[in-house]
Design a protein around this motif. Sequence first.
Motif, PDB file in Angstrom:
ATOM      1  N   VAL A 137       0.854  -1.181   0.000  1.00  0.00           N
ATOM      2  CA  VAL A 137       0.000   0.000   0.000  1.00  0.00           C
ATOM      3  C   VAL A 137       0.892   1.234   0.000  1.00  0.00           C
ATOM      4  O   VAL A 137       1.855   1.324   0.753  1.00  0.00           O
ATOM      5  N   THR A 138       0.577   2.171  -0.887  1.00  0.00           N
ATOM      6  CA  THR A 138       1.329   3.414  -0.968  1.00  0.00           C
ATOM      7  C   THR A 138       0.445   4.530  -0.450  1.00  0.00           C
ATOM      8  O   THR A 138      -0.658   4.761  -0.954  1.00  0.00           O
ATOM      9  N   LEU A 139       0.931   5.217   0.586  1.00  0.00           N
ATOM     10  CA  LEU A 139       0.143   6.219   1.297  1.00  0.00           C
ATOM     11  C   LEU A 139       0.814   7.584   1.177  1.00  0.00           C
ATOM     12  O   LEU A 139       2.042   7.691   1.287  1.00  0.00           O
ATOM     13  N   PRO A 140       0.044   8.652   1.008  1.00  0.00           N
ATOM     14  CA  PRO A 140       0.611   9.996   1.037  1.00  0.00           C
ATOM     15  C   PRO A 140       0.682  10.490   2.485  1.00  0.00           C
ATOM     16  O   PRO A 140      -0.344  10.758   3.115  1.00  0.00           O
ATOM     17  N   LEU A 141       1.895  10.598   3.021  1.00  0.00           N
ATOM     18  CA  LEU A 141       2.075  10.981   4.417  1.00  0.00           C
ATOM     19  C   LEU A 141       2.774  12.330   4.504  1.00  0.00           C
ATOM     20  O   LEU A 141       3.912  12.483   4.052  1.00  0.00           O
ATOM     21  N   THR A 142       2.090  13.305   5.076  1.00  0.00           N
ATOM     22  CA  THR A 142       2.695  14.608   5.331  1.00  0.00           C
ATOM     23  C   THR A 142       3.425  14.558   6.671  1.00  0.00           C
ATOM     24  O   THR A 142       3.277  13.620   7.449  1.00  0.00           O
ATOM     25  N   ALA A 143       4.240  15.596   6.935  1.00  0.00           N
ATOM     26  CA  ALA A 143       5.036  15.610   8.160  1.00  0.00           C
ATOM     27  C   ALA A 143       4.147  15.515   9.395  1.00  0.00           C
ATOM     28  O   ALA A 143       3.073  16.120   9.458  1.00  0.00           O
ATOM     29  N   GLY A 144       4.585  14.748  10.372  1.00  0.00           N
ATOM     30  CA  GLY A 144       3.827  14.579  11.602  1.00  0.00           C
ATOM     31  C   GLY A 144       4.134  13.240  12.242  1.00  0.00           C
ATOM     32  O   GLY A 144       5.039  12.514  11.817  1.00  0.00           O
ATOM     33  N   THR A 145       3.395  12.908  13.278  1.00  0.00           N
ATOM     34  CA  THR A 145       3.574  11.654  14.001  1.00  0.00           C
ATOM     35  C   THR A 145       2.406  10.723  13.706  1.00  0.00           C
ATOM     36  O   THR A 145       1.239  11.118  13.826  1.00  0.00           O
ATOM     37  N   TYR A 146       2.729   9.506  13.313  1.00  0.00           N
ATOM     38  CA  TYR A 146       1.731   8.504  12.965  1.00  0.00           C
ATOM     39  C   TYR A 146       1.918   7.284  13.857  1.00  0.00           C
ATOM     40  O   TYR A 146       3.007   7.057  14.406  1.00  0.00           O
ATOM     41  N   ALA A 202      -5.093  -8.766 -12.709  1.00  0.00           N
ATOM     42  CA  ALA A 202      -4.565  -9.424 -11.510  1.00  0.00           C
ATOM     43  C   ALA A 202      -3.139  -8.929 -11.269  1.00  0.00           C
ATOM     44  O   ALA A 202      -2.329  -8.842 -12.181  1.00  0.00           O
ATOM     45  N   GLY A 203      -2.831  -8.581 -10.043  1.00  0.00           N
ATOM     46  CA  GLY A 203      -1.512  -8.048  -9.736  1.00  0.00           C
ATOM     47  C   GLY A 203      -1.348  -6.597 -10.106  1.00  0.00           C
ATOM     48  O   GLY A 203      -0.234  -6.052 -10.014  1.00  0.00           O
ATOM     49  N   GLY A 204      -2.443  -5.937 -10.518  1.00  0.00           N
ATOM     50  CA  GLY A 204      -2.366  -4.529 -10.872  1.00  0.00           C
ATOM     51  C   GLY A 204      -2.318  -3.628  -9.658  1.00  0.00           C
ATOM     52  O   GLY A 204      -2.464  -4.074  -8.508  1.00  0.00           O
ATOM     53  N   THR A 205      -2.096  -2.348  -9.901  1.00  0.00           N
ATOM     54  CA  THR A 205      -2.106  -1.340  -8.842  1.00  0.00           C
ATOM     55  C   THR A 205      -3.411  -0.560  -8.942  1.00  0.00           C
ATOM     56  O   THR A 205      -3.742  -0.032 -10.003  1.00  0.00           O
ATOM     57  N   PHE A 206      -4.136  -0.504  -7.827  1.00  0.00           N
ATOM     58  CA  PHE A 206      -5.456   0.123  -7.817  1.00  0.00           C
ATOM     59  C   PHE A 206      -5.446   1.359  -6.927  1.00  0.00           C
ATOM     60  O   PHE A 206      -5.006   1.304  -5.776  1.00  0.00           O
ATOM     61  N   ARG A 207      -5.916   2.437  -7.490  1.00  0.00           N
ATOM     62  CA  ARG A 207      -6.047   3.698  -6.753  1.00  0.00           C
ATOM     63  C   ARG A 207      -7.394   3.674  -6.029  1.00  0.00           C
ATOM     64  O   ARG A 207      -8.449   3.636  -6.655  1.00  0.00           O
ATOM     65  N   ILE A 208      -7.366   3.693  -4.712  1.00  0.00           N
ATOM     66  CA  ILE A 208      -8.582   3.613  -3.912  1.00  0.00           C
ATOM     67  C   ILE A 208      -8.830   4.980  -3.282  1.00  0.00           C
ATOM     68  O   ILE A 208      -7.974   5.528  -2.588  1.00  0.00           O
ATOM     69  N   VAL A 209     -10.005   5.516  -3.543  1.00  0.00           N
ATOM     70  CA  VAL A 209     -10.341   6.870  -3.111  1.00  0.00           C
ATOM     71  C   VAL A 209     -11.574   6.818  -2.219  1.00  0.00           C
ATOM     72  O   VAL A 209     -12.613   6.282  -2.613  1.00  0.00           O
ATOM     73  N   ASN A 210     -11.461   7.379  -1.036  1.00  0.00           N
ATOM     74  CA  ASN A 210     -12.637   7.487  -0.162  1.00  0.00           C
ATOM     75  C   ASN A 210     -13.299   8.827  -0.443  1.00  0.00           C
ATOM     76  O   ASN A 210     -12.918   9.862   0.099  1.00  0.00           O
ATOM     77  N   GLY A 258     -11.779  11.462   2.225  1.00  0.00           N
ATOM     78  CA  GLY A 258     -10.805  12.309   1.548  1.00  0.00           C
ATOM     79  C   GLY A 258      -9.459  11.663   1.344  1.00  0.00           C
ATOM     80  O   GLY A 258      -8.614  12.195   0.613  1.00  0.00           O
ATOM     81  N   ARG A 259      -9.240  10.494   1.932  1.00  0.00           N
ATOM     82  CA  ARG A 259      -7.947   9.813   1.829  1.00  0.00           C
ATOM     83  C   ARG A 259      -7.842   8.985   0.551  1.00  0.00           C
ATOM     84  O   ARG A 259      -8.842   8.532   0.001  1.00  0.00           O
ATOM     85  N   ILE A 260      -6.592   8.780   0.136  1.00  0.00           N
ATOM     86  CA  ILE A 260      -6.257   7.965  -1.033  1.00  0.00           C
ATOM     87  C   ILE A 260      -5.236   6.923  -0.608  1.00  0.00           C
ATOM     88  O   ILE A 260      -4.356   7.191   0.219  1.00  0.00           O
ATOM     89  N   VAL A 261      -5.334   5.731  -1.175  1.00  0.00           N
ATOM     90  CA  VAL A 261      -4.307   4.706  -0.995  1.00  0.00           C
ATOM     91  C   VAL A 261      -4.165   3.962  -2.317  1.00  0.00           C
ATOM     92  O   VAL A 261      -5.140   3.777  -3.052  1.00  0.00           O
ATOM     93  N   TYR A 262      -2.955   3.569  -2.636  1.00  0.00           N
ATOM     94  CA  TYR A 262      -2.697   2.738  -3.808  1.00  0.00           C
ATOM     95  C   TYR A 262      -2.427   1.317  -3.327  1.00  0.00           C
ATOM     96  O   TYR A 262      -1.547   1.099  -2.483  1.00  0.00           O
ATOM     97  N   LEU A 263      -3.163   0.359  -3.854  1.00  0.00           N
ATOM     98  CA  LEU A 263      -3.124  -1.036  -3.397  1.00  0.00           C
ATOM     99  C   LEU A 263      -2.598  -1.943  -4.501  1.00  0.00           C
ATOM    100  O   LEU A 263      -3.037  -1.871  -5.644  1.00  0.00           O
ATOM    101  N   ARG A 264      -1.675  -2.829  -4.114  1.00  0.00           N
ATOM    102  CA  ARG A 264      -1.183  -3.866  -5.019  1.00  0.00           C
ATOM    103  C   ARG A 264      -1.084  -5.170  -4.241  1.00  0.00           C
ATOM    104  O   ARG A 264      -0.446  -5.208  -3.186  1.00  0.00           O
ATOM    105  N   ILE A 265      -1.723  -6.224  -4.746  1.00  0.00           N
ATOM    106  CA  ILE A 265      -1.694  -7.529  -4.088  1.00  0.00           C
ATOM    107  C   ILE A 265      -0.916  -8.486  -4.983  1.00  0.00           C
ATOM    108  O   ILE A 265      -1.310  -8.760  -6.117  1.00  0.00           O
ATOM    109  N   GLU A 266       0.204  -8.981  -4.465  1.00  0.00           N
ATOM    110  CA  GLU A 266       1.052  -9.866  -5.256  1.00  0.00           C
ATOM    111  C   GLU A 266       0.445 -11.266  -5.343  1.00  0.00           C
ATOM    112  O   GLU A 266      -0.284 -11.702  -4.464  1.00  0.00           O
TER     113      GLU A 266
END
Length: 300
Positions: A137-146, A202-210, A258-266
């Motif tokens: 999963v590829t996440l856009p993370l701005t500066a801060g504590t997670y 199958a095995g693609g990268t999917f842009r998931i948008v809430n 408002g969040r986005i994540v990119y998902l790839r399942i091998e």
Amino acid sequence: MVARSKLYSFAFRVSIVAASAATALTLTGTVAVAAPRHRPTTVPVVMTLDEGFTLPQSVRAGWVTFEVSTPDVSGGFLHYLQGFRTLGAADPDVVVADLRAALSPDPATAAAGIAATARDADLVGGAAVDAATTVSVTLPLTAGTYYFFDLNDLFVPGQQAVLHKLRVVGGFIGHAPAADATIAMRTVAGAPRFVAPTRLPAGGTFRIVNASDEIHELATQKVVPGTTDVDIQRFFDSGTTTPFAEPSLRGAGAISPGRIVYLRIERLSAGPYAFMCFVPGKHSGVPHAIEGMHTVATMH
């Protein structure tokens, strides 16, 4: 994220699942994404029942890819990496307590828990995995504590959830992965739904948008050929005839509106899959999948 009693337990464990470069991305604020000169930072995460998992102390702000895997073998979700940052003066342990309440089999408690989660946390996503696959999963993370933890710990009686702090530093750099398709989470005719293509690589990268006003996740499970949304709803309504062709559920962790994540399942085999969300409704406390938030797509 959560079904009630046996149904939730089945679906979650399965017996219990952009902005482009140089544009602005709306999360809980607006992030200016730099020109595409940097690849996403990659963080391998190996999750085990005995030793948990580790994270680096810090990463550079930007598109961060978590490659999540586990050697543990069992049916269903074995591990569910979930990340969040706190809102206002909320304590991270309070967010965990909110999520624990959201997993309650009592709809009123679950509704209150997911409402409290939305108030206290910005859920940034994560990955649900079993031993058969690696989920990235590829996440856009701005500066801060997670904070990241294994959400499945909340299903183990007496288990203490272990929070891992991740500091994200510096200005936002990098660019999002190329996506093969977009899967949107929306409110359609007053109900939560997925809007997705019916055929996906199958095995693609999917842009998931809430794109809704509620927290959602994306869990995927292979189904018997010929299975329709009607069959899946019939199963959730009665629990009698299972449409699922395998016990394992994988997917992307919960994300706030408002969040986005990119998902790839091998190593995802070809065939029909159901996309489902088990987060409880903020008013009903009933898992969204039971309320009809599921759709069938064929991986080819």
